[in-house]
Scaffold this motif. Structure first.
Motif, short mmCIF file in Angstrom:
data_model
loop_
_atom_site.label_atom_id
_atom_site.label_comp_id
_atom_site.label_asym_id
_atom_site.label_seq_id
_atom_site.Cartn_x
_atom_site.Cartn_y
_atom_site.Cartn_z
N VAL A 1 125.72 -119.58 13.49
CA VAL A 1 125.98 -118.28 12.85
C VAL A 1 124.77 -117.91 11.98
O VAL A 1 124.26 -116.79 12.06
N PHE A 2 124.31 -118.84 11.17
CA PHE A 2 123.16 -118.61 10.30
C PHE A 2 121.94 -118.19 11.10
O PHE A 2 121.29 -117.18 10.78
N TYR B 1 117.44 -122.72 2.42
CA TYR B 1 118.74 -122.73 3.06
C TYR B 1 119.35 -121.34 3.22
O TYR B 1 120.42 -121.21 3.79
N THR B 2 118.68 -120.32 2.68
CA THR B 2 119.30 -119.00 2.73
C THR B 2 118.56 -117.99 3.59
O THR B 2 119.12 -116.99 3.96
N LYS B 3 117.30 -118.24 3.90
CA LYS B 3 116.53 -117.25 4.64
C LYS B 3 115.91 -117.82 5.89
O LYS B 3 115.65 -118.92 6.06
N LEU C 1 126.34 -120.35 2.91
CA LEU C 1 127.37 -119.34 3.21
C LEU C 1 127.47 -118.31 2.09
O LEU C 1 127.47 -117.10 2.33
N PHE C 2 127.54 -118.77 0.84
CA PHE C 2 127.68 -117.86 -0.30
C PHE C 2 126.44 -117.00 -0.47
O PHE C 2 126.55 -115.81 -0.74
N ALA C 3 125.27 -117.58 -0.35
CA ALA C 3 124.03 -116.83 -0.55
C ALA C 3 123.85 -115.73 0.48
O ALA C 3 123.18 -114.73 0.22
N ASN C 4 124.48 -115.89 1.63
CA ASN C 4 124.41 -114.89 2.69
C ASN C 4 125.69 -114.05 2.77
O ASN C 4 125.95 -113.40 3.78
N THR C 5 126.46 -114.09 1.70
CA THR C 5 127.69 -113.28 1.56
C THR C 5 128.58 -113.36 2.80
O THR C 5 129.09 -112.34 3.28
N GLY C 6 128.73 -114.58 3.31
CA GLY C 6 129.62 -114.77 4.46
C GLY C 6 129.12 -114.16 5.75
O GLY C 6 129.88 -113.94 6.68
N TYR C 7 127.81 -113.86 5.80
CA TYR C 7 127.18 -113.31 7.01
C TYR C 7 127.81 -112.00 7.47
O TYR C 7 127.69 -111.61 8.62
N GLY C 8 128.50 -111.32 6.56
CA GLY C 8 129.11 -110.04 6.91
C GLY C 8 130.49 -110.16 7.54
O GLY C 8 131.09 -109.15 7.88
#
Length: 127
Positions: A17-18, A125-127, A84-91
């Motif tokens: 998903v990421f 881990y976020t980008k 997961l949190f840093a990417n706001t649940g991927y939308g």
């Protein structure tokens, strides 16, 4: 048990998903890109895994994954939860951080740790 759960169950569902949503790359490398339907199905699997962690942390009001002490299990699970949190649940609504308040509170505790700030919040881990 929890270290393995984070590294296999959570990471196994989250990585594709990421990479699909954030990096626009297939995962694993060299595989075919995931369709929107495949990514959505994986988001559902990831949501189930995150609810297991949420219920565990909330169930006995644990400070950390294994109770009152910080352990390696916190490190592996926190990397996944922070992504997961840093990417706001991927939308995906089912992955929005608001759905996981116990995980959010646990991450707030971990965010006070210098090593967490340097190595997890540092961006890799976020980008």
């Amino acid at each position: 048990q929890w270290l393995e759960f984070a590294e296999s169950t959570i990471a196994g569902a989250q990585a594709p998903v990421f990479f699909a949503v954030v990096r626009n790359k297939p995962f694993p490398a060299g595989s075919a890109p995931k369709t929107a339907e495949e990514v959505s199905a994986l988001a559902t699997v990831l949501a189930k895994a995150m609810h297991v962690l949420e219920d565990h942390l909330e169930g006995e009001g644990r400070m950390y994954v294994l109770g009152e002490s910080f352990t390696m299990a916190d490190i592996t699970a926190a990397v996944q939860a922070y992504r997961l949190f840093a990417n706001t649940g991927y939308g995906f609504p089912e992955l929005h951080p608001d759905r996981f308040p116990a995980i959010g509170a646990w991450l707030k505790r971990l965010e006070t740790r210098t090593a967490f700030q340097a190595h997890v919040q540092g961006g890799m881990y976020t980008k």
